[in-house]
Structures are given as structure tokens and as C-alpha cells.
Design an enzyme around this catalytic site. Sequence first.
Site, PDB file in Angstrom:
ATOM      1  N   SER A   1      -8.847 -54.870 -19.344  1.00  0.00           N
ATOM      2  CA  SER A   1      -7.932 -55.766 -18.624  1.00  0.00           C
ATOM      3  C   SER A   1      -7.017 -56.574 -19.527  1.00  0.00           C
ATOM      4  CB  SER A   1      -8.726 -56.720 -17.721  1.00  0.00           C
ATOM      5  OG  SER A   1      -9.182 -56.047 -16.575  1.00  0.00           O
TER       6      SER A   1
ATOM      7  N   LYS B   1      -3.373 -56.012 -19.133  1.00  0.00           N
ATOM      8  CA  LYS B   1      -2.608 -56.716 -18.094  1.00  0.00           C
ATOM      9  C   LYS B   1      -1.578 -57.674 -18.709  1.00  0.00           C
ATOM     10  CE  LYS B   1      -5.947 -56.703 -14.250  1.00  0.00           C
ATOM     11  NZ  LYS B   1      -7.133 -55.963 -14.715  1.00  0.00           N
TER      12      LYS B   1
ATOM     13  N   SER C   1      -7.753 -61.684 -12.595  1.00  0.00           N
ATOM     14  CA  SER C   1      -7.711 -60.336 -13.181  1.00  0.00           C
ATOM     15  C   SER C   1      -7.592 -59.273 -12.097  1.00  0.00           C
ATOM     16  CB  SER C   1      -8.956 -60.067 -14.043  1.00  0.00           C
ATOM     17  OG  SER C   1      -8.730 -58.984 -14.916  1.00  0.00           O
TER      18      SER C   1
END
Length: 391
Positions: free
Chosen positions: A56, A59, A117
Amino acid sequence: MPRLRIFIAILAVLGFVAAPASAVMSTSAEHAILMDGATGQVLWAKDGFSPMPPASMSKLMTVEILFSRIKDGRVKLTDRFPVSERAWRERSGSTMFVKVGDTVAVEDLIRGIITQSGNDACIVVAEALGGTVEGFVDIMNKRAKELGLGASHFVNPDGLDVPPGQRMSAYDLAKLARQLIYSYPNLYHFFSDRQFTFNGITQHNRNLVLDRFPGTDGLKTGHLEESGYGITVSAVQGGQRLILVINGLRYPDLTGKAADWFAERRRADEAARVLGMGFREFRSYQLFKANEIAGTVPVWGGSQKTVPVTTGKPLAVTLQVDSRQKMVVAIKATAPVNAPIKKGQQVGTLTVTAPDFPTLNVPLYAAEDVGRQNIFARMFTGIKALFGGAK
């Protein structure tokens, strides 16, 4: 050359890459980078330049592209993006809990990506900015090249391992974090939010370092079975900013439903520990202010024998405290330096060396014009050179 004076301040960009070895710094993570925020100088690395699954933490690229659109006026925080069925069905991993057919404010999507997230929030943004998720991935890879993220390749906007092949290096993540910090000062504050409530569901920021280490103000965590636990984090203490990336933390002793809960806390403790070492061991030392005279270099055939030189921009280096006492700064002329010389012309190089520090070479520029000698002086100089050398 005049004695160099040492101050404490910042540097304009000089592009440090090579990382010195340090016996003091250590981590159980498989990959790590410690970067000086102000300069981009790599202070310490552990397999920090190899491509790895960023989970993640990738991102951050989705957020950077969205921030860039806000900065140039194409998108406003109050704009609303539609939620497709594809976004709504993105329930694997973390989610913001968007609803199909709804429209969501850009500001909420930012918080949904950073704080929660949300993989679904990433799909909403990708489809709004790229037309399709695949179109947005093309934008991500193009942007990575523009930012010089040479070890990065994107296949999705959220960091999940479907499809496989998402890769970034710790160094690229640190560079991307630095881009977010310094290019979007009016938007960076979103990274310090502790929690966010959307559709009646409150979720807490997984970046627990925000409450574990003073001065921490971002950025993003990540976890996949392939990647292990990772975090990209930044903090400021005493006016100095450090950026840390660690990835590949593994906790085989943790099992069961509470494993992630304990692992997130161990990850935060490890990041806080390494940041603490970084702030203790490294200091920023200013060598010259903007346009400060660094010294002189000899001039051949000029109306004066030397020309004062400057680095032009502020120059500072960040290095370990123990290395400071053995730092050597030297000036070397670009031989021969022939008159006439124009102010701003490169006429030499300043070299900085120290133990456990990559050699730094910085261009030196003439601080003033230097005209040529008149014809009689040039003749005399030529004769001296012929019969024993000009001095």
C-alpha cells in the site's frame, strides 16, 4: 584559500545517491533508506535500491498524481467523483466502504486513501483521472519516469498483488515522499490525520509512528504476505527533516487474529527506533550561504591574478557527527582558467570528503568579471612562462 566557516542550515538540490556505510544504523527490515529531507541526500541504506513489492505504500503515487491535478487547478477538493461497480466491489484488503452509484468528494477520497488505505478509494480516483484503471496505471508509469523513479513499475493504483508485478525501491519511495512533502505543502497535512469517518465508519491511521515519535507528520504503511510489513515515514526535529523507508519486516512468531495488531505496533516501534538513531547520529552542516565567496582560483592572462568563486546556491552536507571533525573541503581550478572570465562562468570544483561519506563534487562559479591583460602585460606574461613559468 580563506578558512571555511561552518554554519547550520539547508542545501539546494545536489542529487546525492550513494549511501555511506554506518555501523551505528541497523534494522531487521530487508530494505531500508534514510534520507535527508532538505537535500535528498541518502544517509544510510540497506538494500535500498532494489525493486521490491511496495504494497500500500505505492498509494503514494496515486495521491501524488491527484495532488498534482489539484495544484494545477484541474481538480478541486470539493469536486465529486462517481463510484463504479468495480470500485464498490474492491473489498479485498483495506476499504473506505464507498457505495456504488454514489459520488464522493475529492477531500474525502484523499482521507480514505491516506488514513484508511482504501483500495476502493484508489479505484474511484483512478477511473476519474485516467478514464479507466488501466489508463490511470499508464499515467502512474509516465509520472514515475518524470520524477526519476527508476526502479518503479506500476500495475494498479492500490498496491494489491492482483495483477502481480508492482515494484518500487525504498529509494524511489523516499524520493516520492520528498516530492509530496515539498511540492504540495498545502495538501501534505492530510498525512498527519489520526482517523477518518466515512459512511458512519471510523477507521484509524495505521501509521502509529505519528503518536510514537515526536515530529512525525506522515506518510504511509504497507503490508502484503510477499512484501512483509513496511512504512514510509517522515519527521522533523530541530528544523531537520528525515525520511525513512523500511520494508520486509517479518514476524513469524505472530499468529492468529491479533497478529496484524501486534505487527503494526512492532513496525511502528522499529520505525521510531531507526528515526531516533538517525536524528542522533546525523547533522546538517552548512558550508556556504547563497553567493558567499568560497575562495579564489588563479587566472591566466587576466587583469587580476585570481577570481573569487562561489557555489551560487546555499551548500550544506549532512553527515555523521563523528565524521565532521575529519571533513575536508578543497577547491580545484578548471585548468587553465583563461581570461576573459564572465561572472557566473564555471571555473572550478569544490570537493567535500569525510569518513563514511560519499565524495561530493560541486561546481564553482566566478563571482565577478575578469578582463584580459593589455597587450604589453600579455607579452610579459608569455615571456615569463617561456623562461620559467608565470606566477
